[in-house]
Design an enzyme around this catalytic site. Structure first.
Site, PDB file in Angstrom:
ATOM      1  N   TYR A  17       0.888  -1.218   0.032  1.00  0.00           N
ATOM      2  CA  TYR A  17       0.100  -0.109  -0.067  1.00  0.00           C
ATOM      3  C   TYR A  17       0.911   1.306  -0.018  1.00  0.00           C
ATOM      4  O   TYR A  17       1.901   1.275   0.654  1.00  0.00           O
ATOM      5  CB  TYR A  17      -0.713   0.046   1.305  1.00  0.00           C
ATOM      6  CG  TYR A  17      -1.599   1.170   1.432  1.00  0.00           C
ATOM      7  CD1 TYR A  17      -2.788   1.537   0.677  1.00  0.00           C
ATOM      8  CD2 TYR A  17      -1.284   2.021   2.522  1.00  0.00           C
ATOM      9  CE1 TYR A  17      -3.779   2.547   0.935  1.00  0.00           C
ATOM     10  CE2 TYR A  17      -2.343   3.376   2.739  1.00  0.00           C
ATOM     11  CZ  TYR A  17      -3.283   3.542   1.990  1.00  0.00           C
ATOM     12  OH  TYR A  17      -4.038   4.593   2.478  1.00  0.00           O
ATOM     13  N   ASP A  77      -0.886  15.526   6.130  1.00  0.00           N
ATOM     14  CA  ASP A  77      -1.664  14.879   5.028  1.00  0.00           C
ATOM     15  C   ASP A  77      -3.109  15.761   5.149  1.00  0.00           C
ATOM     16  O   ASP A  77      -4.083  15.420   5.858  1.00  0.00           O
ATOM     17  CB  ASP A  77      -2.044  13.538   5.845  1.00  0.00           C
ATOM     18  CG  ASP A  77      -2.936  12.776   4.768  1.00  0.00           C
ATOM     19  OD1 ASP A  77      -3.089  13.292   3.620  1.00  0.00           O
ATOM     20  OD2 ASP A  77      -3.709  12.018   5.501  1.00  0.00           O
ATOM     21  N   ASP A  82      -3.586   5.514  -2.191  1.00  0.00           N
ATOM     22  CA  ASP A  82      -4.609   6.474  -1.550  1.00  0.00           C
ATOM     23  C   ASP A  82      -4.662   7.393  -2.792  1.00  0.00           C
ATOM     24  O   ASP A  82      -3.434   8.150  -2.725  1.00  0.00           O
ATOM     25  CB  ASP A  82      -3.850   6.645  -0.498  1.00  0.00           C
ATOM     26  CG  ASP A  82      -4.720   7.767   0.540  1.00  0.00           C
ATOM     27  OD1 ASP A  82      -5.795   8.092  -0.185  1.00  0.00           O
ATOM     28  OD2 ASP A  82      -4.293   7.950   1.536  1.00  0.00           O
ATOM     29  N   ASP A 140      -6.916  10.140  -2.339  1.00  0.00           N
ATOM     30  CA  ASP A 140      -7.626  11.032  -1.436  1.00  0.00           C
ATOM     31  C   ASP A 140      -8.924  11.364  -2.076  1.00  0.00           C
ATOM     32  O   ASP A 140      -9.763  10.236  -2.199  1.00  0.00           O
ATOM     33  CB  ASP A 140      -6.829  12.208  -1.610  1.00  0.00           C
ATOM     34  CG  ASP A 140      -5.777  12.235  -0.649  1.00  0.00           C
ATOM     35  OD1 ASP A 140      -5.529  11.291   0.247  1.00  0.00           O
ATOM     36  OD2 ASP A 140      -4.763  13.106  -0.852  1.00  0.00           O
ATOM     37  N   HIS A 178      -8.176   3.695  -3.642  1.00  0.00           N
ATOM     38  CA  HIS A 178      -9.206   3.910  -2.965  1.00  0.00           C
ATOM     39  C   HIS A 178      -9.648   5.555  -2.974  1.00  0.00           C
ATOM     40  O   HIS A 178      -8.410   6.452  -2.892  1.00  0.00           O
ATOM     41  CB  HIS A 178      -9.254   3.479  -1.342  1.00  0.00           C
ATOM     42  CG  HIS A 178      -8.230   4.091  -0.470  1.00  0.00           C
ATOM     43  ND1 HIS A 178      -8.536   5.327   0.015  1.00  0.00           N
ATOM     44  CD2 HIS A 178      -7.035   3.746  -0.034  1.00  0.00           C
ATOM     45  CE1 HIS A 178      -7.226   5.614   1.025  1.00  0.00           C
ATOM     46  NE2 HIS A 178      -6.503   4.676   0.571  1.00  0.00           N
ATOM     47  N   GLU A 208     -12.062   8.459  -1.407  1.00  0.00           N
ATOM     48  CA  GLU A 208     -12.745   8.910  -0.421  1.00  0.00           C
ATOM     49  C   GLU A 208     -13.983   9.848  -0.549  1.00  0.00           C
ATOM     50  O   GLU A 208     -13.862  10.599  -1.439  1.00  0.00           O
ATOM     51  CB  GLU A 208     -11.896   9.254   0.671  1.00  0.00           C
ATOM     52  CG  GLU A 208     -11.059  10.608   0.532  1.00  0.00           C
ATOM     53  CD  GLU A 208     -10.000  10.742   1.287  1.00  0.00           C
ATOM     54  OE1 GLU A 208      -9.969  11.853   2.147  1.00  0.00           O
ATOM     55  OE2 GLU A 208      -9.164   9.977   1.639  1.00  0.00           O
ATOM     56  N   CYS A 250      -6.808  13.852   7.924  1.00  0.00           N
ATOM     57  CA  CYS A 250      -6.510  12.355   8.201  1.00  0.00           C
ATOM     58  C   CYS A 250      -7.774  11.848   8.926  1.00  0.00           C
ATOM     59  O   CYS A 250      -8.644  12.453   9.313  1.00  0.00           O
ATOM     60  CB  CYS A 250      -5.276  12.512   9.255  1.00  0.00           C
ATOM     61  SG  CYS A 250      -5.134  10.957   9.962  1.00  0.00           S
ATOM     62  N   ARG A 283     -13.764   4.764   0.069  1.00  0.00           N
ATOM     63  CA  ARG A 283     -13.531   4.949   1.521  1.00  0.00           C
ATOM     64  C   ARG A 283     -14.767   5.860   1.918  1.00  0.00           C
ATOM     65  O   ARG A 283     -14.909   6.897   1.185  1.00  0.00           O
ATOM     66  CB  ARG A 283     -11.973   5.552   1.368  1.00  0.00           C
ATOM     67  CG  ARG A 283     -12.107   5.895   3.049  1.00  0.00           C
ATOM     68  CD  ARG A 283     -10.666   6.331   3.231  1.00  0.00           C
ATOM     69  NE  ARG A 283     -10.567   7.642   4.383  1.00  0.00           N
ATOM     70  CZ  ARG A 283      -9.342   8.066   4.788  1.00  0.00           C
ATOM     71  NH1 ARG A 283      -8.219   7.915   4.402  1.00  0.00           N
ATOM     72  NH2 ARG A 283      -9.691   9.261   5.580  1.00  0.00           N
ATOM     73  N   GLU A 322     -13.791   3.512   7.332  1.00  0.00           N
ATOM     74  CA  GLU A 322     -12.824   4.314   8.033  1.00  0.00           C
ATOM     75  C   GLU A 322     -13.319   4.380   9.340  1.00  0.00           C
ATOM     76  O   GLU A 322     -14.642   5.201   9.570  1.00  0.00           O
ATOM     77  CB  GLU A 322     -12.437   5.614   7.606  1.00  0.00           C
ATOM     78  CG  GLU A 322     -11.255   6.456   8.003  1.00  0.00           C
ATOM     79  CD  GLU A 322      -9.951   5.814   8.216  1.00  0.00           C
ATOM     80  OE1 GLU A 322      -9.823   4.809   8.884  1.00  0.00           O
ATOM     81  OE2 GLU A 322      -8.913   6.343   7.935  1.00  0.00           O
ATOM     82  N   ASN A 363      -8.853  -0.477   8.413  1.00  0.00           N
ATOM     83  CA  ASN A 363      -7.446   0.408   8.582  1.00  0.00           C
ATOM     84  C   ASN A 363      -6.962   0.363   9.872  1.00  0.00           C
ATOM     85  O   ASN A 363      -7.640   1.030  10.664  1.00  0.00           O
ATOM     86  CB  ASN A 363      -7.822   1.552   7.848  1.00  0.00           C
ATOM     87  CG  ASN A 363      -6.574   2.659   7.999  1.00  0.00           C
ATOM     88  OD1 ASN A 363      -5.467   2.214   7.931  1.00  0.00           O
ATOM     89  ND2 ASN A 363      -6.711   3.986   8.097  1.00  0.00           N
TER      90      ASN A 363
END
Length: 291
Positions: free
Chosen positions: A39, A54, A81, A83, A108, A110, A118, A153, A183, A205
Site C-alpha cells: 500500500y 496530510d 490512496d 484522496d 481508494h 474517499e 486525516c 472509502r 474508516e 484500516n
C-alpha cells in the site's frame, strides 16, 4: 512487468494483510517478509516525500512518482490512496488512467471534501452521497482494466452514524465500487454490521494512535473483514529509529553503540539482489574486454 491483482491476492489469502510501503525499498522488504499486497499512503507521500501534513496538499503527479518507483521495483499488487481524486470528473478519470498506467493494482477514493483531513483527526467534513457517487461513476467509467480495483472509502461514521454509513456504502457499491474502505471504526461490532450488509469485500484500516483499536487478524476475520491495512506502521518505526540514531551520533560522537540495531551491508545486498547485479556486470565487462 506483469502485475498480479488484488482480487488474486485476496483469493490466496483472506483476510489479506496489506503492508504500508512508502518507497521502493520498503516494498521489497514487505515482499521478503511474505506479504502478498502492499500500500502507498497519501499521508506517507506527503510526510515522507515532501515533508508536508496530510491535508490534501500533494497532487496526482506527486503520488504517481512514488507509485512508479514502487511498481518498477516490486511486483506485488499495490493499493494507492488517491484522496478525493484531485478534482472534478475529468480529473478523477485522469487519476484512474494514470494509476493504471503507473502499475497500481487499485486505488481508494474517499468521500471527504477536497480540503481533506486525516481519517483519524477531528472535524472531518464529507460530501453528499450523490457527489461521492458521481466521483465513483467517473472513476468506474475510466477504469479500462477490469482487474483494477476501485475501492470506496467512507469517513461517514464519525459525523453521520452507522445507519447513514450503511446507506452510503450501498450507494457506493451501486455506483461502481469493487471494495469498501470503512474508516474510523471503534468496535468489532461495527465491522460486523458493515460486512453483513455489504456485498463486496470490506477493508479495516489499523493505523496506530488513531480511533480504531489494533484488532488482531483473527478477530477481524471473525467479524467478516476481508482486507487488513497497516498503512504507516513501518514508516513510524523507521522514523523512531532515525531519531534515535541522530541523537546517539550527536551525543556520543560515534555510531558504535548502534551497530547491533542496524541492518548490515550484506542484508541490504540480499534484499536488493546486489550480487546478481555484480555478477552480470562482471560477465558483460569480461565479454567487452574479450571483444
Amino acid at each position: 512487468m506483469e502485475f498480479s491483482g488484488l482480487h488474486q491476492a485476496l483469493v490466496q489469502e483472506s483476510p489479506l494483510q496489506i503492508a504500508g510501503t512508502i518507497n521502493a525499498y520498503t516494498a521489497l522488504l514487505a515482499k521478503q517478509a511474505g506479504f502478498r499486497a502492499i500500500y502507498l499512503s497519501g499521508a506517507g507521500v506527503a510526510n515522507a516525500s515532501y515533508g508536508l501534513p496530510d491535508i490534501g496538499v500533494t497532487t496526482l503527479n506527486d503520488v504517481a512518482i512514488d507509485v512508479e518507483r514502487i511498481t518498477n521495483a516490486c511486483d506485488l499488487p499495490l493499493l494507492v490512496d488517491i484522496d478525493t481524486g484531485w478534482g472534478n470528473a475529468f480529473n478523477i478519470a485522469r487519476t484512474l488512467k494514470t494509476m493504471i498506467k503507473s502499475g497500481a493494482a487499485g486505488v481508494h477514493l474517499e468521500d471527504q471534501i477536497q480540503a481533506k483531513r486525516c481519517g483519524h483527526r477531528p472535524n472531518k467534513a464529507i460530501v453528499t452521497t450523490d457527489e461521492m457517487c458521481d466521483r465513483l461513476k467517473a472513476a468506474a467509467d475510466a477504469k479500462y482494466n477490469p482487474e483494477f480495483v476501485l475501492m470506496a472509502r467512507t469517513d461517514a461514521l464519525a459525523s453521520e452514524g452507522m445507519d447513514r454509513t450503511l446507506e452510503r456504502i450501498t450507494a457506493y457499491v451501486n455506483a461502481g465500487a469493487d471494495m469498501i474502505f470503512f474508516e474510523g471504526a471503534t468496535s468489532l461490532e461495527q465491522y460486523q454490521m458493515i460486512t453483513k450488509a455489504c456485498p463486496v469485500p470490506v477493508l479495516a484500516n489499523l493505523t496506530e494512535f488513531g480511533v480504531t483499536p489494533l484488532f488482531t487478524k483473527t478477530a477481524l476475520q471473525q467479524a467478516g473483514v476481508k482486507l487488513i491495512l497497516y498503512p504507516l506502521t513501518a514508516f513510524r518505526a523507521m522514523n523512531k529509529a532515525a531519531e534515535n540514531v541522530y541523537e546517539c551520533l550527536r551525543q556520543q560522537g560515534t555510531q558504535a553503540a548502534l551497530i547491533d540495531t542496524l541492518q548490515t551491508r550484506e542484508q541490504l545486498y540480499q534484499t536488493l539482489n546486489y550480487h546478481e547485479y555484480e555478477k552480470k556486470l562482471d560477465e558483460l565487462f569480461v565479454k567487452g574486454i574479450e571483444k
